[in-house]
Structure formats: structure tokens, C-alpha cells
Design an enzyme around this catalytic site. Sequence first.
Site, PDB file in Angstrom:
ATOM      1  N   GLN A  94       6.185 -20.334   6.003  1.00  0.00           N
ATOM      2  CA  GLN A  94       5.409 -19.995   7.208  1.00  0.00           C
ATOM      3  C   GLN A  94       4.150 -19.210   6.891  1.00  0.00           C
ATOM      4  O   GLN A  94       3.231 -19.139   7.708  1.00  0.00           O
ATOM      5  CB  GLN A  94       6.273 -19.166   8.159  1.00  0.00           C
ATOM      6  CG  GLN A  94       7.490 -19.902   8.672  1.00  0.00           C
ATOM      7  CD  GLN A  94       8.578 -18.940   9.108  1.00  0.00           C
ATOM      8  OE1 GLN A  94       8.619 -18.527  10.255  1.00  0.00           O
ATOM      9  NE2 GLN A  94       9.462 -18.569   8.187  1.00  0.00           N
ATOM     10  N   ARG A  95       4.109 -18.565   5.728  1.00  0.00           N
ATOM     11  CA  ARG A  95       3.001 -17.675   5.388  1.00  0.00           C
ATOM     12  C   ARG A  95       1.942 -18.335   4.517  1.00  0.00           C
ATOM     13  O   ARG A  95       0.851 -17.784   4.333  1.00  0.00           O
ATOM     14  CB  ARG A  95       3.539 -16.453   4.650  1.00  0.00           C
ATOM     15  CG  ARG A  95       3.421 -15.223   5.485  1.00  0.00           C
ATOM     16  CD  ARG A  95       3.954 -13.979   4.903  1.00  0.00           C
ATOM     17  NE  ARG A  95       3.817 -13.732   3.489  1.00  0.00           N
ATOM     18  CZ  ARG A  95       4.386 -12.696   2.887  1.00  0.00           C
ATOM     19  NH1 ARG A  95       5.121 -11.858   3.592  1.00  0.00           N
ATOM     20  NH2 ARG A  95       4.255 -12.502   1.600  1.00  0.00           N
ATOM     21  N   GLY A 132      -1.785  -5.731   7.872  1.00  0.00           N
ATOM     22  CA  GLY A 132      -0.869  -5.572   8.986  1.00  0.00           C
ATOM     23  C   GLY A 132      -0.667  -4.124   9.381  1.00  0.00           C
ATOM     24  O   GLY A 132      -1.553  -3.277   9.194  1.00  0.00           O
ATOM     25  N   ASP A 160       3.358 -12.158  12.082  1.00  0.00           N
ATOM     26  CA  ASP A 160       4.358 -11.661  13.039  1.00  0.00           C
ATOM     27  C   ASP A 160       3.766 -11.346  14.407  1.00  0.00           C
ATOM     28  O   ASP A 160       4.504 -11.206  15.388  1.00  0.00           O
ATOM     29  CB  ASP A 160       5.042 -10.413  12.491  1.00  0.00           C
ATOM     30  CG  ASP A 160       5.969 -10.711  11.323  1.00  0.00           C
ATOM     31  OD1 ASP A 160       6.278 -11.893  11.106  1.00  0.00           O
ATOM     32  OD2 ASP A 160       6.374  -9.763  10.631  1.00  0.00           O
ATOM     33  N   HIS A 196      10.459  -9.482  11.233  1.00  0.00           N
ATOM     34  CA  HIS A 196      11.411  -8.407  10.913  1.00  0.00           C
ATOM     35  C   HIS A 196      11.776  -7.573  12.134  1.00  0.00           C
ATOM     36  O   HIS A 196      12.942  -7.267  12.370  1.00  0.00           O
ATOM     37  CB  HIS A 196      10.826  -7.491   9.835  1.00  0.00           C
ATOM     38  CG  HIS A 196      10.956  -8.044   8.456  1.00  0.00           C
ATOM     39  ND1 HIS A 196      12.172  -8.302   7.864  1.00  0.00           N
ATOM     40  CD2 HIS A 196      10.023  -8.409   7.543  1.00  0.00           C
ATOM     41  CE1 HIS A 196      11.993  -8.784   6.644  1.00  0.00           C
ATOM     42  NE2 HIS A 196      10.693  -8.867   6.432  1.00  0.00           N
ATOM     43  N   ARG A 217      24.844 -26.386  10.919  1.00  0.00           N
ATOM     44  CA  ARG A 217      24.083 -26.234   9.675  1.00  0.00           C
ATOM     45  C   ARG A 217      22.938 -25.244   9.887  1.00  0.00           C
ATOM     46  O   ARG A 217      22.485 -25.022  11.008  1.00  0.00           O
ATOM     47  CB  ARG A 217      23.524 -27.583   9.215  1.00  0.00           C
ATOM     48  CG  ARG A 217      24.588 -28.596   8.830  1.00  0.00           C
ATOM     49  CD  ARG A 217      25.266 -28.211   7.522  1.00  0.00           C
ATOM     50  NE  ARG A 217      26.219 -29.228   7.102  1.00  0.00           N
ATOM     51  CZ  ARG A 217      27.498 -29.252   7.439  1.00  0.00           C
ATOM     52  NH1 ARG A 217      27.972 -28.317   8.262  1.00  0.00           N
ATOM     53  NH2 ARG A 217      28.301 -30.197   6.996  1.00  0.00           N
ATOM     54  N   GLU A 221       0.796  -1.231   0.000  1.00  0.00           N
ATOM     55  CA  GLU A 221       0.000   0.000   0.000  1.00  0.00           C
ATOM     56  C   GLU A 221       0.829   1.283   0.000  1.00  0.00           C
ATOM     57  O   GLU A 221       0.287   2.367   0.098  1.00  0.00           O
ATOM     58  CB  GLU A 221      -0.945   0.021   1.205  1.00  0.00           C
ATOM     59  CG  GLU A 221      -0.276   0.196   2.554  1.00  0.00           C
ATOM     60  CD  GLU A 221       0.367  -1.073   3.074  1.00  0.00           C
ATOM     61  OE1 GLU A 221       1.344  -0.962   3.822  1.00  0.00           O
ATOM     62  OE2 GLU A 221      -0.085  -2.173   2.725  1.00  0.00           O
ATOM     63  N   ARG A 270      25.089 -32.300  15.677  1.00  0.00           N
ATOM     64  CA  ARG A 270      25.264 -30.999  15.052  1.00  0.00           C
ATOM     65  C   ARG A 270      24.532 -29.905  15.834  1.00  0.00           C
ATOM     66  O   ARG A 270      23.608 -30.172  16.602  1.00  0.00           O
ATOM     67  CB  ARG A 270      24.678 -30.998  13.631  1.00  0.00           C
ATOM     68  CG  ARG A 270      25.474 -31.759  12.612  1.00  0.00           C
ATOM     69  CD  ARG A 270      24.715 -31.776  11.292  1.00  0.00           C
ATOM     70  NE  ARG A 270      25.456 -32.468  10.245  1.00  0.00           N
ATOM     71  CZ  ARG A 270      24.924 -32.870   9.100  1.00  0.00           C
ATOM     72  NH1 ARG A 270      23.644 -32.650   8.848  1.00  0.00           N
ATOM     73  NH2 ARG A 270      25.665 -33.488   8.211  1.00  0.00           N
TER      74      ARG A 270
END
Length: 337
Positions: free
Chosen positions: A263-264, A108, A133, A177, A255, A73, A168
Site C-alpha cells: 500500500q505504501r 507524518g 494513514d 495503526h 482465508r 526521527e 468463502r
Amino acid sequence: MKIGILSSGGDCPGINATIRGVGKTAITQYGMEVVGIHGGFSGLLNRDVELLDENSLSGILNMGGTILGTSREKGFREMLTSVDHEKSNLITEAYQEIGLDCLVCIGGNGTQKTTNLLAEHGMNVIGLPKTIDNDIWGTDETFGFDTAVNIATDAIDRLHSTACSHKRVMLVEVMGHHAGWIALHAGMAGGADVILLPELGFDEQKVYDAILRRAHKGKPHSIVVIAEGLKLPDKTHAIDYLTDKIEEKTGIETRKTVLGYIQRGGTPSPYDRNLATRFGGYATELIANRQYGRMVCMRNGKIGSIPLKEVAGKLKLVTPDNDLLVQGKRMGVSFGI
């Protein structure tokens, strides 16, 4: 009444359930006319709309993505804040030409900010909080978050067996974010040994020490969950940096796995379907009662609403006193602080 619905910003499990919740309640309970707007706010400007009826709203409850499509937007918001009033008037004209009594905006943080600007321009609007999020201020939960946590937790569960078998350290990057809600909840649910959040930062030596402590106890395998927004001073990608440094500093093979958009996407969890349905229904009640300029929210387990102007420009972040984080510390989970 005639109402419009649009979705803006990134896709998210539960958007279609929300559209269905708004639309079916509006049609069945209140006899409203419902218009779907394609492609987010740009679709409003371009009059790219379709009439939604009960048939078009059937079969979408469990669908991921959004049947209306979406877009960012930013350009639209710049029009709203432009000193050129002719540009902002184009948006008002589109709203009026479509014949809307109210516009429901699913999205969001950026979307809620834009929706508030529409309210300031005199349009009747309702905001619906959508983000995996979980960082929208003013609501305890957003739909999409539970699904993302489930997906991330499943990935962490699967990586445990590889980490253990090969002795490992496995690093897992999840979305987030600015806020580490997914990292915190999926990390704790998945039994991670180290969880790193962008709000808190981290001391890398404490990360190495946590992994070495486990190795000295006969556990030469560890799971490290990292939120993608974790910052390093030189802006190096945190998971790339730590993958190399952990192996160098601990001598344990290391690793990395980046979950990304997995996830979305896909089917929303039952919890998110029901939360989205409740949000959508409540939005329609607000419209029926002509309570505009508000965002639907959940607080203390109850659905309600708050003024959009209180939400715009704010973020809900993880704080050091979060009860899940505190409990993690008590159990020996390292947060790198």
C-alpha cells in the site's frame, strides 16, 4: 534565500511530487537556492546535502519513494529534548552551517512533532503532511492516502471473485495503526460486508452474526476489511484470531490476506500527484512571505496552513458520526459495533 528539504518517517507515494513542487516553485518563481537533505533529520545533522536544480527535479513526479531517502526521527527528537544543551545545539549549528533560511520537513505525525521542536529552537521551518494513514490532525487530507486506498480497493475487488467462487469469507488487513481511514474508505469503495476500525473496537459476536445473516440470505461469501491497529484484549493479531474464529463460529471456510507495504509503494495516483504539487507550491509561498512554524494543510477543499504547535501530538481519527460510516450502516455494512 536558501531552503532545505528533507523527508522523514515511512516512505509514501507523492513525496517526490512534493519535493518537485517545493523545488521548482522556489527556483522558477522566487529564484531561491534549494538544498536536498539525504536520510531525513540525520542527514541534517551530518550535513549530507546536495544542491537541487531543475534538472535534478525533472522526471520524479510519478516516482514512488523519495529521492532524498528517509529515516525515523526518534533519536533526533531525543537530542532536541535533551537536557544536555550541547546536543541540541549541534542541530542548530548544522542548520546554520548549511546556511539555511528555512527547512521544509515532509513527514507524518512524528515528523510534524519534531519540526515543531525545531521551530521552538529558533529555526525557520515549514511542515508538509505526509502519510497514507490520513491521520494528521488539522488537514482534511494527506498525500499518499488516495494511492493507498486505490491499491487496497483493487485488492478487495479481486478478492470478491475468489470469495464468491469458493463460497468463502475473505479477511483483508490494510494499514492503519491508530486510525482506520484506509479500512473505511477502501472497505466502502470495495463493497466490504464487515469493516473493523481501531477507533471503534468491535463485538466479535456481531461480526459472526453479520456473516451468518448473509449466508441465510443465500450469500455464503463475505469480505471483511480490518485495519492493522485493531486491538484484542490479549494482543493477539486480530486477523489471525478472526480467521480461525469466523470459520469456527460460522462453519464457512475463511482465508486471510495481509496487504502490508504494498500500500505504501509504487506510483502515486494522479490525485496525490496534484495534491502534493499544490502542497509543495504553497509551502514555498509561506517561505517567500516568511510565515514560518506552520504546516501546510487542506481544509474544505482549500490549501492553507496552521501553526505546527497546534498539530504536534494530535491524531485525526474516524468517529462514529463520520458520514461514510453512517451511510455504510444504512446499507447494511457491519462495523462490529
